[in-house]
Design a protein around this motif. Sequence first.
Motif, PDB file in Angstrom:
ATOM      1  N   SER A 233     102.958  55.786  -1.566  1.00 49.25           N
ATOM      2  CA  SER A 233     102.785  54.603  -1.539  1.00 49.25           C
ATOM      3  C   SER A 233     102.919  54.026   0.185  1.00 49.25           C
ATOM      4  O   SER A 233     103.005  52.936   0.381  1.00 49.25           O
ATOM      5  N   GLU A 234     103.234  54.881   0.997  1.00 50.74           N
ATOM      6  CA  GLU A 234     103.044  54.503   2.286  1.00 50.74           C
ATOM      7  C   GLU A 234     101.880  54.403   3.070  1.00 50.74           C
ATOM      8  O   GLU A 234     100.763  54.987   2.441  1.00 50.74           O
ATOM      9  N   PRO A 235     101.742  53.735   4.023  1.00 56.61           N
ATOM     10  CA  PRO A 235     100.323  53.147   4.567  1.00 56.61           C
ATOM     11  C   PRO A 235      99.749  54.653   5.023  1.00 56.61           C
ATOM     12  O   PRO A 235     100.173  55.609   5.608  1.00 56.61           O
TER      13      PRO A 235
ATOM     14  N   TRP B 279      94.926  51.215   4.680  1.00 59.23           N
ATOM     15  CA  TRP B 279      95.561  50.735   3.651  1.00 59.23           C
ATOM     16  C   TRP B 279      97.007  50.537   3.606  1.00 59.23           C
ATOM     17  O   TRP B 279      97.817  51.693   3.700  1.00 59.23           O
ATOM     18  N   GLU B 280      97.473  49.426   3.474  1.00 56.76           N
ATOM     19  CA  GLU B 280      98.993  49.372   3.816  1.00 56.76           C
ATOM     20  C   GLU B 280      99.717  49.779   2.499  1.00 56.76           C
ATOM     21  O   GLU B 280     100.901  50.236   2.592  1.00 56.76           O
ATOM     22  N   ASN B 281      99.251  49.795   1.390  1.00 60.10           N
ATOM     23  CA  ASN B 281     100.129  50.279   0.243  1.00 60.10           C
ATOM     24  C   ASN B 281      99.653  51.511  -0.222  1.00 60.10           C
ATOM     25  O   ASN B 281      99.893  52.238  -1.381  1.00 60.10           O
ATOM     26  N   GLY B 282      99.175  52.432   0.845  1.00 58.70           N
ATOM     27  CA  GLY B 282      98.705  53.894   0.534  1.00 58.70           C
ATOM     28  C   GLY B 282      97.230  53.816  -0.296  1.00 58.70           C
ATOM     29  O   GLY B 282      96.533  53.157   0.034  1.00 58.70           O
TER      30      GLY B 282
ATOM     31  N   THR C 269      95.807  55.488  -7.187  1.00 58.65           N
ATOM     32  CA  THR C 269      96.094  54.542  -8.177  1.00 58.65           C
ATOM     33  C   THR C 269      95.539  54.756  -9.606  1.00 58.65           C
ATOM     34  O   THR C 269      95.776  54.426 -10.372  1.00 58.65           O
TER      35      THR C 269
END
Length: 122
Positions: free
Chosen positions: A25-27, A37-40, A45
């Motif tokens: 979930s890290e950038p 992509w800031e949320n990974g 997903t």
Amino acid sequence: MAYAASSIRSRSVTVRRPTRWICTSEPVQCHRCGMEWENGDPALTLPCAGCGADAGEPCQRRAGGNETVCIKRDRAAEAAGLLRPCERLTWDGRHTKPLRLSGTPLPHMLPVLTGAPVSRVL
């Protein structure tokens, strides 16, 4: 020349597979076009139809290289509208977005099998 059975010793060889740790979930950023992509990685997903990894988990190919997602996972993310093709001239239109690798585990990180070195922080 014949060798006595006692002179032949079998060696126990332990092959240690290179393991690193990642946070899904890290950038992450495409090394080709610079998209971030800031949320990974959005492909993470979704579950992977290539290697069977669950949603939120890194790919788990036995040969390693799991800092990047399988092509089937990328294609599923494109079909779901989570990713668009890379704008750089590439033969497959995929983004180059490997996850950062850590040499030491932290509570929020997952192990991955890879031959890649630990990511350098500049």
